[in-house]
Enzyme design. Structure first.
Site, short mmCIF file in Angstrom:
data_model
loop_
_atom_site.label_atom_id
_atom_site.label_comp_id
_atom_site.label_asym_id
_atom_site.label_seq_id
_atom_site.Cartn_x
_atom_site.Cartn_y
_atom_site.Cartn_z
CB VAL A 79 38.76 41.70 2.75
CG1 VAL A 79 39.62 42.52 1.75
CG2 VAL A 79 38.94 40.29 2.64
CG ASP A 80 39.16 40.53 8.90
OD1 ASP A 80 39.11 41.54 9.41
OD2 ASP A 80 40.22 39.94 9.04
CG HIS B 215 43.88 45.48 -0.20
ND1 HIS B 215 45.02 45.08 0.26
CD2 HIS B 215 44.34 46.44 -0.80
CE1 HIS B 215 45.98 45.39 -0.25
NE2 HIS B 215 45.81 46.58 -1.03
N GLY C 1 51.57 42.42 11.29
CA GLY C 1 51.08 41.58 10.60
C GLY C 1 50.82 41.63 9.07
CB THR C 2 51.24 43.63 6.62
OG1 THR C 2 51.44 43.88 5.18
CG2 THR C 2 52.15 44.96 7.06
N PRO D 29 56.02 38.13 13.62
CG PRO D 29 54.62 36.14 13.67
CD PRO D 29 54.51 37.47 13.30
C1 BJW Z 1 51.72 37.55 11.96
C2 BJW Z 1 51.02 36.45 12.41
C3 BJW Z 1 50.54 36.79 13.77
C4 BJW Z 1 51.48 35.76 10.66
N1 BJW Z 1 50.71 38.08 14.00
N2 BJW Z 1 51.61 38.77 12.42
C5 BJW Z 1 55.51 44.37 -9.15
C6 BJW Z 1 56.23 45.15 -8.20
C7 BJW Z 1 55.38 46.06 -7.52
C8 BJW Z 1 54.04 46.24 -7.69
C9 BJW Z 1 53.58 45.04 -8.56
C10 BJW Z 1 54.36 44.34 -9.36
N3 BJW Z 1 53.58 43.64 -10.20
C11 BJW Z 1 52.27 43.90 -9.86
C12 BJW Z 1 52.25 45.16 -8.82
C13 BJW Z 1 51.26 45.66 -8.39
C14 BJW Z 1 50.46 44.71 -7.30
C15 BJW Z 1 51.70 44.19 -6.32
O1 BJW Z 1 51.80 44.87 -5.25
N4 BJW Z 1 51.90 43.10 -6.26
C16 BJW Z 1 52.92 42.35 -5.60
C17 BJW Z 1 52.56 41.19 -5.19
C18 BJW Z 1 54.20 42.26 -6.42
N5 BJW Z 1 49.45 45.47 -6.65
C19 BJW Z 1 48.32 45.79 -7.43
O2 BJW Z 1 48.05 45.12 -8.26
C20 BJW Z 1 47.42 46.84 -6.57
N6 BJW Z 1 46.85 47.90 -7.61
C21 BJW Z 1 47.72 48.36 -8.40
O3 BJW Z 1 48.74 48.54 -8.20
O4 BJW Z 1 46.77 49.22 -9.06
C22 BJW Z 1 47.33 50.11 -10.16
C23 BJW Z 1 46.33 50.93 -10.66
C24 BJW Z 1 46.45 52.24 -10.61
C25 BJW Z 1 45.37 52.82 -11.20
C26 BJW Z 1 44.40 52.05 -12.16
C27 BJW Z 1 44.35 50.79 -12.10
C28 BJW Z 1 45.42 50.08 -11.36
C29 BJW Z 1 46.04 46.09 -5.99
C30 BJW Z 1 46.55 44.97 -4.79
C31 BJW Z 1 45.28 44.21 -4.41
C32 BJW Z 1 45.68 43.32 -3.27
N7 BJW Z 1 44.78 42.43 -2.94
C33 BJW Z 1 44.65 41.25 -2.22
C34 BJW Z 1 43.49 40.37 -2.40
C35 BJW Z 1 42.25 41.20 -1.53
C36 BJW Z 1 41.08 40.47 -1.68
C37 BJW Z 1 41.03 39.14 -1.05
O5 BJW Z 1 41.08 39.10 0.28
O6 BJW Z 1 41.03 38.11 -1.64
O7 BJW Z 1 45.05 41.85 -0.79
S1 BJW Z 1 46.10 40.16 -2.52
C38 BJW Z 1 46.53 40.16 -0.51
O8 BJW Z 1 47.76 40.69 -0.30
C39 BJW Z 1 45.31 40.83 0.03
C40 BJW Z 1 45.98 41.49 1.32
O9 BJW Z 1 45.61 42.60 1.74
C41 BJW Z 1 47.61 41.96 0.62
C42 BJW Z 1 48.49 42.02 1.64
O10 BJW Z 1 48.83 40.77 2.20
P1 BJW Z 1 49.26 41.01 3.65
O11 BJW Z 1 48.07 41.33 4.59
O12 BJW Z 1 50.69 41.56 4.02
O13 BJW Z 1 49.25 39.29 4.22
P2 BJW Z 1 50.52 38.40 3.63
O14 BJW Z 1 50.19 36.83 3.90
O15 BJW Z 1 51.45 38.85 2.46
O16 BJW Z 1 51.43 38.75 5.08
C43 BJW Z 1 51.18 38.14 6.57
C44 BJW Z 1 52.07 38.75 7.50
O17 BJW Z 1 51.66 38.38 8.70
C45 BJW Z 1 53.51 37.90 7.48
O18 BJW Z 1 54.59 38.93 7.29
C46 BJW Z 1 53.46 37.21 8.29
O19 BJW Z 1 54.95 36.83 9.15
C47 BJW Z 1 52.71 37.80 9.39
N8 BJW Z 1 52.00 37.16 10.53
N9 BJW Z 1 51.02 35.49 11.60
C48 BJW Z 1 51.47 38.93 13.53
N10 BJW Z 1 49.95 35.92 14.53
#
Ligand code: BJW
Ligand code: ZN
Length: 258
Positions: free
Chosen positions: A105-106, A121, A196-197, A223
């Protein structure tokens, strides 16, 4: 002689005509923007996702949620794109068919020169009305927000309801156009870099999986191991800010824009 992972990935990237770069929070980690799930440094280590990143949380305590996002927006404004973001822009400059799909979101991809990253997102810079969805101005010159300190959200200029952050919370649908563009890019791509996800959040995590299912080469830069390892042909273990510039050099040599 066996090629190193980066050299092999560079060859694949140099041949790609429709690459997708799919990024998550780790992409911006070296710009000082915290990830969500990393041990010790991730936001969800310190803050409760259910109390901050759900529509229910905003309804229960709009000032707490708004203040937390103000704090994060201020932090992002102070951050700078890192060499990884610039390497992504360099790939775009080299290969016009590149599509950048980000969960972040940046605005660091844009500030590094990426033309139109697809934001799955939402964005910290697109607040909107919580009732009528009318876009609201990004507040300027607000008081320095504390870490998650309550800060009353502004009111909608059209219907007077509280303005909310323009991000996608748990349980909310992804923006339709962005998700469609990402799925289409995943269908069409020949190489997908997943950077990085953690690959834990759906439906975004489907994007690399769709690409792999349809025969694209998926290369991961992280990593750590992730559930996406299983669909990746190559796993380049290291930080994005180091691995991506090395990958661009491996693909196009030192003359590559960086
Ligand atoms: C490096 C590094 C370096 C470190 N270099 N790498 C059960 C099972 C399956 C699904 C679900 C479930 N229960 C609920 C759900 C659905 C849910 C979901 O997926 N939940 C899971 C957590 C289980 N999903 C939703 O709710 C989504 N919506 C949905 O499903 O809607 C259905 C619907 C349909 C129709 C009508 C109505 C509804 C929405 C998901 C929204 C996610 N939002 C967030 C917050 C955004 C706002 C904010 O910023 O505050 O998005 S949560 C957060 O996670 C954010 C991110 O975009 C997202 C993904 O995270 P990301 O980017 O992968 O980060 P990290 O921290 O997880 O990982 C970082 C990685 O980087 C790591 O691997 C490190 O190793 C690595 N790293 N340093 C490279 N230097
Ligand atoms: Zn409104």
């Amino acid at each position: 002689m066996e090629l190193s992972g980066t050299a092999e990935a560079g060859k694949l990237l140099a041949r790609a005509r429709r690459p997708v770069v799919f990024t998550g929070a780790g992409m911006s980690a070296e710009s000082g923007v915290p990830t969500f799930r990393d041990a010790l440094t991730g936001l969800w280590e310190q803050f409760d996702a259910q109390a901050l990143a759900t529509p229910e949380a905003f309804r229960a305590d709009p000032a707490l949620v708004w203040g937390w996002y103000e704090w994060r927006r201020t932090a992002v404004r102070r951050a700078e794109p890192n060499p990884g973001h610039r390497a992504v822009a360099a790939i775009e400059a080299r290969v016009p068919g590149t599509v950048v799909v980000t969960q972040n979101v940046d605005d660091l991809h844009e500030r590094a020169g990426s033309a139109a990253p697809v934001h799955l997102h939402g964005s910290l810079f697109a607040p909107r009305c919580s009732a009528c969805a009318h876009p609201a101005p990004v507040p300027d010159g607000v008081a320095e927000p504390g870490e998650g300190r309550p800060l009353t959200p502004p009111r909608c200029g059209r219907c007077d309801a509280p303005v909310r952050p323009g991000v996608v919370w748990f349980g909310e649908a992804l923006p339709e156009q962005a998700f469609e563009a990402a799925v289409e890019a995943a269908y069409r791509c020949d190489v997908l870099l997943t950077v990085g996800t953690s690959g834990l959040v759906y439906p975004a995590a489907e994007i690399p999986q769709v690409a792999a299912r349809l025969g694209a080469t998926v290369i991961q830069i992280n990593p750590e191991e992730t559930p996406l390892d299983a669909v990746c042909e190559l796993n380049l273990h290291g930080p994005a800010a180091h691995v991506l510039p090395a990958l661009v050099r491996a693909a196009w040599g030192d003359a590559a824009p960086a």
